[in-house]
Design a protein around this motif. Structure first.
Motif, PDB file in Angstrom:
ATOM      1  N   LEU A  57      46.275  55.297  37.386  1.00  0.00           N
ATOM      2  CA  LEU A  57      45.256  54.782  36.471  1.00  0.00           C
ATOM      3  C   LEU A  57      45.435  55.369  35.064  1.00  0.00           C
ATOM      4  CD1 LEU A  57      42.134  54.790  38.805  1.00  0.00           C
ATOM      5  CD2 LEU A  57      43.397  52.796  37.959  1.00  0.00           C
ATOM      6  N   GLU A  58      45.799  56.630  34.986  1.00  0.00           N
ATOM      7  CA  GLU A  58      46.074  57.244  33.675  1.00  0.00           C
ATOM      8  C   GLU A  58      47.247  56.551  32.979  1.00  0.00           C
ATOM      9  OE1 GLU A  58      44.633  59.344  31.741  1.00  0.00           O
ATOM     10  OE2 GLU A  58      43.171  60.300  33.051  1.00  0.00           O
ATOM     11  N   GLU A  59      48.310  56.277  33.737  1.00  0.00           N
ATOM     12  CA  GLU A  59      49.467  55.581  33.165  1.00  0.00           C
ATOM     13  C   GLU A  59      49.080  54.192  32.665  1.00  0.00           C
ATOM     14  OE1 GLU A  59      53.067  55.583  35.520  1.00  0.00           O
ATOM     15  OE2 GLU A  59      52.643  57.628  36.198  1.00  0.00           O
ATOM     16  N   LEU A  60      48.290  53.481  33.454  1.00  0.00           N
ATOM     17  CA  LEU A  60      47.842  52.147  33.046  1.00  0.00           C
ATOM     18  C   LEU A  60      46.961  52.227  31.803  1.00  0.00           C
ATOM     19  CD1 LEU A  60      47.137  50.669  36.564  1.00  0.00           C
ATOM     20  CD2 LEU A  60      48.952  49.954  34.983  1.00  0.00           C
ATOM     21  N   ARG A  61      46.132  53.254  31.727  1.00  0.00           N
ATOM     22  CA  ARG A  61      45.292  53.445  30.540  1.00  0.00           C
ATOM     23  C   ARG A  61      46.159  53.673  29.304  1.00  0.00           C
ATOM     24  NH1 ARG A  61      41.048  58.190  30.609  1.00  0.00           N
ATOM     25  NH2 ARG A  61      39.647  56.650  31.484  1.00  0.00           N
ATOM     26  N   GLN A  62      47.192  54.488  29.445  1.00  0.00           N
ATOM     27  CA  GLN A  62      48.095  54.751  28.321  1.00  0.00           C
ATOM     28  C   GLN A  62      48.826  53.483  27.882  1.00  0.00           C
ATOM     29  OE1 GLN A  62      50.588  58.032  29.477  1.00  0.00           O
ATOM     30  NE2 GLN A  62      48.865  59.456  29.559  1.00  0.00           N
ATOM     31  N   MET A  63      49.053  52.570  28.819  1.00  0.00           N
ATOM     32  CA  MET A  63      49.696  51.296  28.510  1.00  0.00           C
ATOM     33  C   MET A  63      48.685  50.282  27.964  1.00  0.00           C
ATOM     34  SD  MET A  63      52.026  51.147  31.960  1.00  0.00           S
ATOM     35  CE  MET A  63      52.497  49.443  31.741  1.00  0.00           C
ATOM     36  N   LYS A  64      47.416  50.711  27.841  1.00  0.00           N
ATOM     37  CA  LYS A  64      46.328  49.861  27.350  1.00  0.00           C
ATOM     38  C   LYS A  64      46.090  48.632  28.232  1.00  0.00           C
ATOM     39  CE  LYS A  64      46.610  51.565  22.674  1.00  0.00           C
ATOM     40  NZ  LYS A  64      46.014  52.819  22.974  1.00  0.00           N
ATOM     41  N   THR A  65      46.282  48.817  29.522  1.00  0.00           N
ATOM     42  CA  THR A  65      46.045  47.766  30.497  1.00  0.00           C
ATOM     43  C   THR A  65      44.554  47.716  30.826  1.00  0.00           C
ATOM     44  OG1 THR A  65      48.212  48.169  31.462  1.00  0.00           O
ATOM     45  CG2 THR A  65      46.642  46.939  32.805  1.00  0.00           C
ATOM     46  N   ARG A  66      43.972  46.543  30.732  1.00  0.00           N
ATOM     47  CA  ARG A  66      42.569  46.377  31.109  1.00  0.00           C
ATOM     48  C   ARG A  66      42.481  46.229  32.617  1.00  0.00           C
ATOM     49  NH1 ARG A  66      39.262  42.254  28.006  1.00  0.00           N
ATOM     50  NH2 ARG A  66      37.642  43.636  28.761  1.00  0.00           N
ATOM     51  N   LEU A  67      41.540  46.938  33.217  1.00  0.00           N
ATOM     52  CA  LEU A  67      41.412  46.956  34.671  1.00  0.00           C
ATOM     53  C   LEU A  67      40.020  46.525  35.102  1.00  0.00           C
ATOM     54  CD1 LEU A  67      43.134  50.387  35.348  1.00  0.00           C
ATOM     55  CD2 LEU A  67      44.148  48.113  35.567  1.00  0.00           C
ATOM     56  N   ALA A  68      39.955  45.934  36.297  1.00  0.00           N
ATOM     57  CA  ALA A  68      38.684  45.519  36.875  1.00  0.00           C
ATOM     58  C   ALA A  68      38.674  45.847  38.361  1.00  0.00           C
ATOM     59  CB  ALA A  68      38.481  44.023  36.677  1.00  0.00           C
ATOM     60  N   VAL A  69      37.486  45.995  38.892  1.00  0.00           N
ATOM     61  CA  VAL A  69      37.287  46.149  40.334  1.00  0.00           C
ATOM     62  C   VAL A  69      36.448  44.971  40.789  1.00  0.00           C
ATOM     63  CG1 VAL A  69      36.159  47.506  42.144  1.00  0.00           C
ATOM     64  CG2 VAL A  69      37.378  48.673  40.305  1.00  0.00           C
ATOM     65  N   ALA A  70      36.901  44.310  41.839  1.00  0.00           N
ATOM     66  CA  ALA A  70      36.117  43.269  42.503  1.00  0.00           C
ATOM     67  C   ALA A  70      36.109  43.625  43.980  1.00  0.00           C
ATOM     68  CB  ALA A  70      36.726  41.893  42.275  1.00  0.00           C
ATOM     69  N   THR A  71      34.923  43.848  44.519  1.00  0.00           N
ATOM     70  CA  THR A  71      34.816  44.269  45.906  1.00  0.00           C
ATOM     71  C   THR A  71      33.634  43.585  46.584  1.00  0.00           C
ATOM     72  OG1 THR A  71      34.526  46.187  47.387  1.00  0.00           O
ATOM     73  CG2 THR A  71      33.477  46.322  45.226  1.00  0.00           C
ATOM     74  N   SER A  72      33.771  43.346  47.864  1.00  0.00           N
ATOM     75  CA  SER A  72      32.655  42.786  48.619  1.00  0.00           C
ATOM     76  C   SER A  72      31.664  43.882  49.030  1.00  0.00           C
ATOM     77  CB  SER A  72      33.166  42.046  49.862  1.00  0.00           C
ATOM     78  OG  SER A  72      33.854  42.944  50.707  1.00  0.00           O
ATOM     79  N   SER A  73      32.021  45.136  48.799  1.00  0.00           N
ATOM     80  CA  SER A  73      31.114  46.248  49.090  1.00  0.00           C
ATOM     81  C   SER A  73      29.874  46.156  48.207  1.00  0.00           C
ATOM     82  CB  SER A  73      31.800  47.585  48.816  1.00  0.00           C
ATOM     83  OG  SER A  73      32.900  47.776  49.652  1.00  0.00           O
ATOM     84  N   VAL A  74      28.779  46.712  48.691  1.00  0.00           N
ATOM     85  CA  VAL A  74      27.562  46.725  47.884  1.00  0.00           C
ATOM     86  C   VAL A  74      27.696  47.742  46.763  1.00  0.00           C
ATOM     87  CG1 VAL A  74      26.077  45.908  49.755  1.00  0.00           C
ATOM     88  CG2 VAL A  74      26.385  48.370  49.388  1.00  0.00           C
ATOM     89  N   SER A  75      26.969  47.511  45.713  1.00  0.00           N
ATOM     90  CA  SER A  75      27.029  48.357  44.525  1.00  0.00           C
ATOM     91  C   SER A  75      26.748  49.821  44.843  1.00  0.00           C
ATOM     92  CB  SER A  75      26.040  47.851  43.481  1.00  0.00           C
ATOM     93  OG  SER A  75      26.141  48.594  42.304  1.00  0.00           O
ATOM     94  N   ALA A  76      25.777  50.084  45.704  1.00  0.00           N
ATOM     95  CA  ALA A  76      25.398  51.462  46.016  1.00  0.00           C
ATOM     96  C   ALA A  76      26.572  52.272  46.541  1.00  0.00           C
ATOM     97  CB  ALA A  76      24.254  51.479  47.022  1.00  0.00           C
TER      98      ALA A  76
END
Length: 72
Positions: free
Chosen positions: A26-45
């Motif tokens: 994730l740090e490497e992706l951040r340095q590459m300025k890659t935008r990231l998202a999480v999509a999960t069927s899990s509940v928010s809590a």
């Protein structure tokens, strides 16, 4: 069913670990300025608690959980 949900939320929010090197990737992706998202069927809590516990929330521009959309 309510108690089952509470147990599942606790389990996923407080007991699940990370795959090795997740933060490094994730740090490497951040340095590459890659935008990231999480999509999960899990509940928010459980999903957001787990991300917070592992200090991962800040890596993601968007986080969508199963209880935030219809149908989840």
């Amino acid at each position: 069913m309510r108690r089952r949900g509470e147990i599942a939320i606790d389990f996923f929010a407080n007991r699940i670990g990370l795959f090795p090197s997740v933060k490094e990737v994730l740090e490497e992706l951040r340095q590459m300025k890659t935008r990231l998202a999480v999509a999960t069927s899990s509940v928010s809590a459980s999903a957001r608690s787990s991300l917070d516990r592992h200090q991962l929330t800040a890596f993601f521009d968007i986080i969508i959980t199963g209880d935030e959309i219809e149908p989840g």
